[in-house]
Design a protein around this motif. Structure first.
Motif, short mmCIF file in Angstrom:
data_model
loop_
_atom_site.label_atom_id
_atom_site.label_comp_id
_atom_site.label_asym_id
_atom_site.label_seq_id
_atom_site.Cartn_x
_atom_site.Cartn_y
_atom_site.Cartn_z
N THR A 1 0.84 -1.20 0.00
CA THR A 1 0.00 0.00 0.00
C THR A 1 0.88 1.25 0.00
O THR A 1 0.63 2.19 -0.76
CB THR A 1 -0.94 0.00 1.22
N ILE A 2 1.91 1.24 0.83
CA ILE A 2 2.80 2.41 0.87
C ILE A 2 3.57 2.53 -0.45
O ILE A 2 3.70 3.63 -1.00
CB ILE A 2 3.73 2.35 2.10
N GLY A 3 4.02 1.42 -0.99
CA GLY A 3 4.71 1.45 -2.29
C GLY A 3 3.83 2.03 -3.39
O GLY A 3 4.25 2.88 -4.17
N ARG A 4 2.57 1.60 -3.44
CA ARG A 4 1.61 2.10 -4.45
C ARG A 4 1.30 3.57 -4.21
O ARG A 4 1.13 4.35 -5.14
CB ARG A 4 0.29 1.33 -4.40
N PHE A 5 1.21 3.93 -2.93
CA PHE A 5 0.97 5.32 -2.57
C PHE A 5 2.13 6.20 -3.04
O PHE A 5 1.92 7.30 -3.59
CB PHE A 5 0.77 5.38 -1.05
N LEU A 6 3.35 5.71 -2.91
CA LEU A 6 4.53 6.47 -3.38
C LEU A 6 4.52 6.60 -4.90
O LEU A 6 4.99 7.60 -5.44
CB LEU A 6 5.82 5.80 -2.89
N PHE B 1 14.87 8.61 2.47
CA PHE B 1 14.12 8.84 1.23
C PHE B 1 14.59 7.89 0.12
O PHE B 1 13.78 7.37 -0.64
CB PHE B 1 14.24 10.30 0.79
N GLU B 2 15.90 7.64 0.07
CA GLU B 2 16.41 6.68 -0.93
C GLU B 2 15.72 5.32 -0.76
O GLU B 2 15.40 4.66 -1.75
CB GLU B 2 17.93 6.48 -0.77
N ALA B 3 15.49 4.91 0.48
CA ALA B 3 14.83 3.62 0.73
C ALA B 3 13.40 3.65 0.19
O ALA B 3 12.90 2.66 -0.35
CB ALA B 3 14.84 3.28 2.22
N LEU B 4 12.73 4.81 0.29
CA LEU B 4 11.36 4.91 -0.23
C LEU B 4 11.33 4.87 -1.75
O LEU B 4 10.42 4.27 -2.35
CB LEU B 4 10.68 6.18 0.29
N VAL B 5 12.31 5.50 -2.40
CA VAL B 5 12.38 5.46 -3.87
C VAL B 5 12.55 4.01 -4.33
O VAL B 5 11.91 3.55 -5.29
CB VAL B 5 13.52 6.36 -4.40
N GLN B 6 13.38 3.26 -3.59
CA GLN B 6 13.59 1.84 -3.90
C GLN B 6 12.29 1.05 -3.69
O GLN B 6 11.93 0.20 -4.51
CB GLN B 6 14.70 1.30 -2.98
N LYS C 1 9.29 17.40 -0.69
CA LYS C 1 8.95 16.21 -1.49
C LYS C 1 9.74 14.98 -1.08
O LYS C 1 9.44 13.88 -1.52
CB LYS C 1 9.25 16.48 -2.97
N SER C 2 10.84 15.17 -0.35
CA SER C 2 11.67 14.01 -0.01
C SER C 2 11.73 13.82 1.51
O SER C 2 11.08 12.93 2.05
CB SER C 2 13.07 14.16 -0.60
N GLN C 3 12.43 14.72 2.22
CA GLN C 3 12.62 14.49 3.65
C GLN C 3 11.32 14.59 4.45
O GLN C 3 11.05 13.76 5.31
CB GLN C 3 13.63 15.50 4.20
N PHE C 4 10.51 15.61 4.18
CA PHE C 4 9.27 15.75 4.94
C PHE C 4 8.35 14.55 4.68
O PHE C 4 7.75 13.99 5.61
CB PHE C 4 8.55 17.06 4.58
N LEU C 5 8.28 14.12 3.42
CA LEU C 5 7.47 12.94 3.09
C LEU C 5 7.98 11.71 3.86
O LEU C 5 7.20 10.93 4.40
CB LEU C 5 7.54 12.68 1.58
N MET D 1 2.17 9.35 -5.65
CA MET D 1 2.85 10.61 -5.34
C MET D 1 3.91 10.92 -6.40
O MET D 1 4.45 12.02 -6.44
CB MET D 1 3.57 10.54 -3.99
N ASP D 2 4.24 9.91 -7.21
CA ASP D 2 5.25 10.04 -8.25
C ASP D 2 6.60 10.52 -7.68
O ASP D 2 7.23 11.42 -8.24
CB ASP D 2 4.73 11.01 -9.33
N ILE D 3 7.02 9.92 -6.58
CA ILE D 3 8.28 10.35 -5.96
C ILE D 3 9.47 10.00 -6.85
O ILE D 3 9.47 8.99 -7.55
CB ILE D 3 8.50 9.77 -4.54
N GLU D 4 10.47 10.88 -6.83
CA GLU D 4 11.67 10.73 -7.66
C GLU D 4 12.87 11.13 -6.81
O GLU D 4 12.73 12.00 -5.94
CB GLU D 4 11.63 11.71 -8.84
N SER D 5 14.03 10.57 -7.11
CA SER D 5 15.27 11.01 -6.47
C SER D 5 15.45 12.51 -6.64
O SER D 5 15.10 13.06 -7.69
CB SER D 5 16.46 10.33 -7.15
N THR D 6 16.01 13.19 -5.62
CA THR D 6 16.35 14.61 -5.72
C THR D 6 17.85 14.73 -5.49
O THR D 6 18.49 13.76 -5.05
CB THR D 6 15.63 15.44 -4.63
#
Ligand SMILES: NC(=O)c1ccc[n+]([C@@H]2O[C@H](COP(=O)([O-])OP(=O)(O)OC[C@H]3O[C@@H](n4cnc5c(N)ncnc54)[C@H](OP(=O)(O)O)[C@@H]3O)[C@@H](O)[C@H]2O)c1
Ligand SMILES: NC(=O)c1ccc[n+]([C@@H]2O[C@H](COP(=O)([O-])OP(=O)(O)OC[C@H]3O[C@@H](n4cnc5c(N)ncnc54)[C@H](OP(=O)(O)O)[C@@H]3O)[C@@H](O)[C@H]2O)c1
Lengths: 272, 272
Positions: free
Chosen positions: A194-199, A214-219, B187-191, A202-207
């Motif tokens: 659910t969190i993966g699909r939610f991300l 945050f890197e773990a969430l992008v993965q 978009k990254s740390q706060f999320l 959100m269309d999260i991308e590396s910054t």
């Protein structure tokens, strides 16, 4: 890897394993089974005859011929959502002798109940859930979790030969009931998807200023997207504990938002 | 580690660095600064005289005496929420000469604006955000991100000597505006912190059948909880982009829930 296998688990009997549903996950499992010397055959909605030929697997478009092909084990690897339809359309009278039916679905009460309803009474039933996939298992299966329940097993030898496939690779073998699995999986795997699909939503991308967290969430986003939306839907629709989990999730989010806005209001007051 | 440091960055001048707010994060930074041979002094709401004595740091309860102690750099390390109050209560007339003020707050427009409002015009201002903490930086700072903006720098030499502290440790040095930082960090740390706090609310725990993805979430919960709730609130209250992010987050969750329930209804219809 086989060099480090203890003698007791290395002496697994070579099995004739028939695969129903030759999608991403069963292709992944098949590679290791072939490496261990088992003989594979497959049937699927899609025509995989070329891929199967390349892998040394016999592919059957005709399900009756597949069932008649003298399988020790028939491994059900279809999507959760298509399980009932796939099983109910199979001509089980074509079986020449009883076989061990194994399923690998990510929801277990539903798989168990469907198998028990549909299969001939003389077939054995082993429900399993390898708690890994092509991403997390790409460097081998050592220390990855493998859940199973011996639902209706009379031919002990075939059943333990099948389980040995995972033991040999070093999986952590966890025997538990399908119900216990579903309760735990709703709180862990379903939540993770659910969190993966939610991300993804959100269309999260590396910054340029990613933190390690945050890197773990992008993965996580990437890994979740490598699974089908059918799989995610199946985790929700056919695990009764997932419904409650989605409610808990909304409730927890509301609670957190409330805490944050309350703190925000307190700050505004202090600064007035 | 110093063996692999290029000559150009190893020749950093020894600085006298005064720390305002000697909490978890500045204690963590201080260890590396001491290792590099800088001379530290600190002041804080709480009495840290014992801890400071153990670390070889001069501790000042009296802020005027602290300001008068001939600091090259004054590093502001208080919580986001207390920044304004802490700065406004400091007797800057006690400064004997201009110093470089550096802040390490996780929100940058707000820190920049507050520093520019409150500090004497002749002090220099460098806004920074080390994108790591005691958990992610416990095995060293190599390849971890360090954001900074030279907001008002006249004494270039002191400023670059300070930045060298992080260069020497191998940080990825990222010069960008405070505004750009806040937009990316929302978009990254706060999320990431929001999801970590949400996982705390859910009270997630390891299960016997964890997947690798779920293990990463348990770790994220743990790391997030090692930070104060003040820090999380500060990320929201004092980053204007975070407000929009929380709305995006709710919207994305609603969209996902809608997709899931729609798929659920379709399945019910097919099976009727
Ligand atoms: N991926 C993983 O990491 C993982 C891990 C553990 C367990 N599992 C379980 O393994 C099973 C397969 O997963 P998957 O990752 O390969 O993806 P999936 O999308 O869950 O399932 C794909 C498989 O289902 C078949 N299928 C889908 N709809 C069908 C229909 N209407 N009629 C007939 N067959 C249909 C596909 O057949 P065709 O390919 O012929 O179209 C394909 O073999 C699922 O039950 C899943 O829960 C997956
Ligand atoms: N933790 C991290 O990983 C990290 C990473 C990058 C940047 N930062 C930034 O570094 C700063 C410090 O973070 P932290 O992790 O140590 O935790 P924090 O909870 O954000 O801040 C704790 C510090 O703020 C001081 N403080 C809090 N309320 C105060 C008040 N009302 N009056 C005076 N002082 C007050 C505390 O002083 P006492 O200890 O004397 O009570 C302590 O020094 C924050 O601005 C944060 O955004 C943190």
């Amino acid at each position: 890897m086989s060099a480090s296998v203890p003698a007791s688990v290395s002496s697994s009997r070579s099995l004739k394993i028939g695969i129903v549903g030759f999608g991403t996950f069963s292709q992944f499992l098949a590679k290791t089974m072939i490496k261990q010397g088992h003989s594979l055959r497959a049937t699927s909605r899609t025509d995989y005859s070329q891929l199967c030929a390349d892998m040394g697997i016999a592919f059957f478009s005709d399900v009756a011929a597949f069932l008649g092909a003298d399988n020790d084990v028939i491994m059900i690897c279809t999507s959760i959502l298509s399980l009932s339809q796939v099983l109910r359309s199979m001509p089980f009278t074509a079986l020449k002798q009883p076989a061990l039916f194994v399923d690998v679905l990510s929801v277990k009460e539903y798989a168990r109940d469907t198998l028990l309803q549909v299969l001939p009474e003389d077939s054995d039933v082993l429900c399993t859930h390898p708690m890994f996939g092509p991403e997390s298992g790409k460097h081998g299966w050592r220390d990855l979790n493998f859940m199973y329940e011996r639902v209706r097993v009379r031919d002990e030898e075939t059943c333990s030969s099948f389980l040995k496939i995972f033991e040999i690779e070093g999986c952590r073998m966890l025997e538990m009931s399908c119900t216990e699995h579903d309760e735990l999986a709703a709180k862990s795997q379903f939540l993770t998807h659910t969190i993966g699909r939610f991300l993804s939503e959100m269309d999260i991308e590396s910054t340029p200023i990613d933190t390690k967290g945050f890197e773990a969430l992008v993965q996580l986003r990437k890994n979740t997207e490598s699974n089908s939306f059918d799989l995610f839907s199946g985790l929700y629709i056919h695990n009764r504990f997932a419904k409650q989990e989605l409610k808990n999730l909304e409730f927890a989010f509301e609670k957190l938002k409330h805490k944050l806005l309350k703190r925000n209001d307190e700050e505004q007051e202090v600064n007035q």
